[in-house]
Every structure is written in C-alpha cells, then in structure tokens.
Design a protein around this motif. Structure first.
Motif, PDB file in Angstrom:
ATOM      1  N   ASP A  66     -13.245 -23.955 -19.348  1.00 62.41           N
ATOM      2  CA  ASP A  66     -14.845 -24.704 -19.679  1.00 62.41           C
ATOM      3  C   ASP A  66     -15.849 -23.925 -20.251  1.00 62.41           C
ATOM      4  N   LYS A  67     -15.195 -22.621 -20.854  1.00 60.90           N
ATOM      5  CA  LYS A  67     -16.663 -21.938 -21.607  1.00 60.90           C
ATOM      6  C   LYS A  67     -16.173 -22.652 -23.100  1.00 60.90           C
ATOM      7  N   LEU A  68     -14.795 -23.288 -23.713  1.00 61.89           N
ATOM      8  CA  LEU A  68     -14.501 -24.028 -24.972  1.00 61.89           C
ATOM      9  C   LEU A  68     -15.220 -25.318 -24.993  1.00 61.89           C
ATOM     10  N   ASN A  69     -15.601 -25.177 -26.332  1.00 59.97           N
ATOM     11  CA  ASN A  69     -16.026 -26.519 -26.656  1.00 59.97           C
ATOM     12  C   ASN A  69     -14.868 -27.369 -26.407  1.00 59.97           C
ATOM     13  N   GLU A  70     -15.358 -28.812 -26.274  1.00 64.03           N
ATOM     14  CA  GLU A  70     -14.845 -30.292 -26.283  1.00 64.03           C
ATOM     15  C   GLU A  70     -13.328 -29.844 -27.456  1.00 64.03           C
ATOM     16  N   ASN A  71     -13.902 -29.537 -29.108  1.00 61.77           N
ATOM     17  CA  ASN A  71     -13.456 -29.451 -29.651  1.00 61.77           C
ATOM     18  C   ASN A  71     -11.585 -28.402 -29.986  1.00 61.77           C
ATOM     19  N   LEU A  72     -12.299 -27.573 -29.761  1.00 65.36           N
ATOM     20  CA  LEU A  72     -11.270 -26.491 -30.027  1.00 65.36           C
ATOM     21  C   LEU A  72     -10.031 -26.786 -28.657  1.00 65.36           C
ATOM     22  N   GLN A  73     -10.763 -26.958 -27.316  1.00 62.83           N
ATOM     23  CA  GLN A  73     -10.065 -28.032 -26.275  1.00 62.83           C
ATOM     24  C   GLN A  73      -8.187 -28.158 -27.226  1.00 62.83           C
ATOM     25  N   GLU A  74      -8.374 -29.048 -28.577  1.00 60.49           N
ATOM     26  CA  GLU A  74      -7.791 -29.992 -28.523  1.00 60.49           C
ATOM     27  C   GLU A  74      -6.145 -29.450 -28.407  1.00 60.49           C
ATOM     28  N   LYS A  75      -5.723 -27.911 -28.992  1.00 62.23           N
ATOM     29  CA  LYS A  75      -4.615 -27.311 -29.014  1.00 62.23           C
ATOM     30  C   LYS A  75      -4.669 -26.730 -27.524  1.00 62.23           C
ATOM     31  N   TYR A  76      -4.914 -27.072 -26.689  1.00 57.01           N
ATOM     32  CA  TYR A  76      -4.286 -26.957 -25.444  1.00 57.01           C
ATOM     33  C   TYR A  76      -3.947 -28.272 -24.397  1.00 57.01           C
ATOM     34  N   TYR A  77      -4.900 -29.131 -25.071  1.00 56.41           N
ATOM     35  CA  TYR A  77      -4.580 -30.647 -25.127  1.00 56.41           C
ATOM     36  C   TYR A  77      -2.550 -30.698 -25.514  1.00 56.41           C
ATOM     37  N   GLN A  78      -2.661 -30.548 -26.624  1.00 57.70           N
ATOM     38  CA  GLN A  78      -1.289 -30.364 -27.321  1.00 57.70           C
ATOM     39  C   GLN A  78      -0.844 -29.778 -26.305  1.00 57.70           C
ATOM     40  N   ILE A  79      -0.894 -28.549 -25.848  1.00 63.55           N
ATOM     41  CA  ILE A  79       0.167 -28.338 -25.694  1.00 63.55           C
ATOM     42  C   ILE A  79       0.506 -28.624 -24.296  1.00 63.55           C
ATOM     43  N   VAL A  80       0.072 -29.268 -23.476  1.00 69.59           N
ATOM     44  CA  VAL A  80      -0.433 -29.330 -22.123  1.00 69.59           C
ATOM     45  C   VAL A  80       1.326 -31.060 -22.139  1.00 69.59           C
ATOM     46  N   LYS A  81       0.730 -31.896 -23.366  1.00 69.28           N
ATOM     47  CA  LYS A  81       1.267 -32.964 -24.001  1.00 69.28           C
ATOM     48  C   LYS A  81       2.107 -32.770 -24.361  1.00 69.28           C
ATOM     49  N   ASP A  82       2.911 -31.846 -25.131  1.00 67.84           N
ATOM     50  CA  ASP A  82       3.804 -31.804 -25.725  1.00 67.84           C
ATOM     51  C   ASP A  82       4.532 -30.461 -24.919  1.00 67.84           C
ATOM     52  N   ARG A  83       4.101 -29.565 -24.414  1.00 68.21           N
ATOM     53  CA  ARG A  83       4.909 -28.534 -23.647  1.00 68.21           C
ATOM     54  C   ARG A  83       5.518 -27.466 -24.633  1.00 68.21           C
ATOM     55  N   GLU A  84       5.174 -27.216 -25.526  1.00 64.47           N
ATOM     56  CA  GLU A  84       4.888 -26.093 -27.053  1.00 64.47           C
ATOM     57  C   GLU A  84       3.449 -26.128 -27.548  1.00 64.47           C
ATOM     58  N   PHE A  85       4.294 -25.237 -28.714  1.00 66.64           N
ATOM     59  CA  PHE A  85       3.372 -24.782 -29.055  1.00 66.64           C
ATOM     60  C   PHE A  85       3.876 -23.967 -30.662  1.00 66.64           C
ATOM     61  N   GLY A  86       3.144 -24.319 -31.837  1.00 71.66           N
ATOM     62  CA  GLY A  86       4.387 -23.561 -32.768  1.00 71.66           C
ATOM     63  C   GLY A  86       5.839 -23.653 -32.524  1.00 71.66           C
ATOM     64  N   GLY A  87       5.746 -24.744 -31.981  1.00 73.59           N
ATOM     65  CA  GLY A  87       7.486 -24.709 -32.270  1.00 73.59           C
ATOM     66  C   GLY A  87       8.561 -23.950 -31.076  1.00 73.59           C
ATOM     67  N   TYR A  88       8.079 -23.619 -30.461  1.00 68.32           N
ATOM     68  CA  TYR A  88       8.217 -22.783 -29.071  1.00 68.32           C
ATOM     69  C   TYR A  88       7.897 -23.665 -27.747  1.00 68.32           C
ATOM     70  N   LYS A  89       8.905 -24.377 -27.094  1.00 70.10           N
ATOM     71  CA  LYS A  89       8.736 -24.496 -25.934  1.00 70.10           C
ATOM     72  C   LYS A  89       8.774 -24.057 -24.404  1.00 70.10           C
ATOM     73  N   LEU A  90       7.757 -24.522 -23.746  1.00 71.63           N
ATOM     74  CA  LEU A  90       7.392 -24.053 -21.948  1.00 71.63           C
ATOM     75  C   LEU A  90       8.494 -24.626 -21.072  1.00 71.63           C
ATOM     76  N   PRO A  91       9.220 -23.441 -20.472  1.00 69.51           N
ATOM     77  CA  PRO A  91      10.935 -24.196 -19.235  1.00 69.51           C
ATOM     78  C   PRO A  91      10.056 -24.256 -18.832  1.00 69.51           C
ATOM     79  N   PRO A  92      10.724 -25.757 -18.551  1.00 66.08           N
ATOM     80  CA  PRO A  92      10.705 -26.907 -17.664  1.00 66.08           C
ATOM     81  C   PRO A  92       9.361 -26.845 -16.193  1.00 66.08           C
ATOM     82  N   ASN A  93      10.446 -26.086 -15.815  1.00 66.72           N
ATOM     83  CA  ASN A  93       9.587 -25.424 -14.662  1.00 66.72           C
ATOM     84  C   ASN A  93       8.120 -25.255 -14.935  1.00 66.72           C
TER      85      ASN A  93
END
Length: 121
Positions: A66-93
C-alpha cells in the motif's frame, strides 16, 4: 486478526494472492519476505537464490504494498498473474501474501492487482 484457514485455502491456486495486515506476517512460518520497494535486481536475486525450486517454502510475502504507487505495483501484478519473475518460477504450492497497514490500505492496491486478492483479515 489474520484468518489462517482462508490463507491456507489459497495453496495451489493459480493467480491469487492474500492480503493481510503488516504485522500479521510474523504468524506465518516458512517464508521469504521482500519489501514492495525492492528493486528488480533485488527481486531477481531473491527468486534465483532463495525461491526457485525450493518446495519447503510456503509463503512469498511482499510487505507494505500500500506504500507503493499503482504504477510500481505492476511488477507484483505480473508476479501474481504469472507466478514467476525474470524466468524463475514460484513453487506450485507457495502462497503469495501482500501486506497493508489497515483496511484503508486496501484502497491503495491497484485495481488490476486487487482482482487477484483474497482479503484475510
């Protein structure tokens, strides 16, 4: 008050995240914590060295979204949507957790990101 049962129900759910209050992340075990203000290079290092292929981790906690402006939240939107960042994936659970100061902080989450959120307090 954190709703642990509701949080646990998100395990294995694709493209969802849970929102809790800032201080409540301390009640969660087996976690990796990053501040929402982390740079892309910091996030990449965390994904590469601490998250990728680590099945024993249960929570990826992003504090103070909530301290991050909406434009900067985009990368977290992508992480939640894709469950990955920079080609590295989050574990499925692994459950993605966002923290906010209070209920008013929910209004500061971008609409795109908020659509993926389950409020657990």
């Amino acid at each position: 008050m954190i709703n642990k049962e509701l949080i646990e129900l998100q395990k294995g759910c694709e493209a969802t995240c849970v929102v809790i209050q800032n201080e409540d992340w301390k009640e969660l075990d087996s976690k990796i914590i990053v501040n929402a203000h982390s740079s892309d290079s910091e996030l990449l290092t965390i994904f590469k060295e601490k998250i990728s292929n680590k099945e024993e981790l249960d929570y990826f906690i992003i504090t103070e979204i909530d301290k991050l402006n909406e434009n900067l939240q985009e990368k977290y939107y992508q992480i939640v949507k894709d469950r990955e960042f920079g080609g590295y994936k989050l574990p499925p659970n692994m459950i993605i957790v966002l923290t906010v100061k209070d209920r008013e902080g929910l209004k500061k989450i971008s609409q795109e990101l908020y659509h993926f959120c389950v409020v657990a307090f």
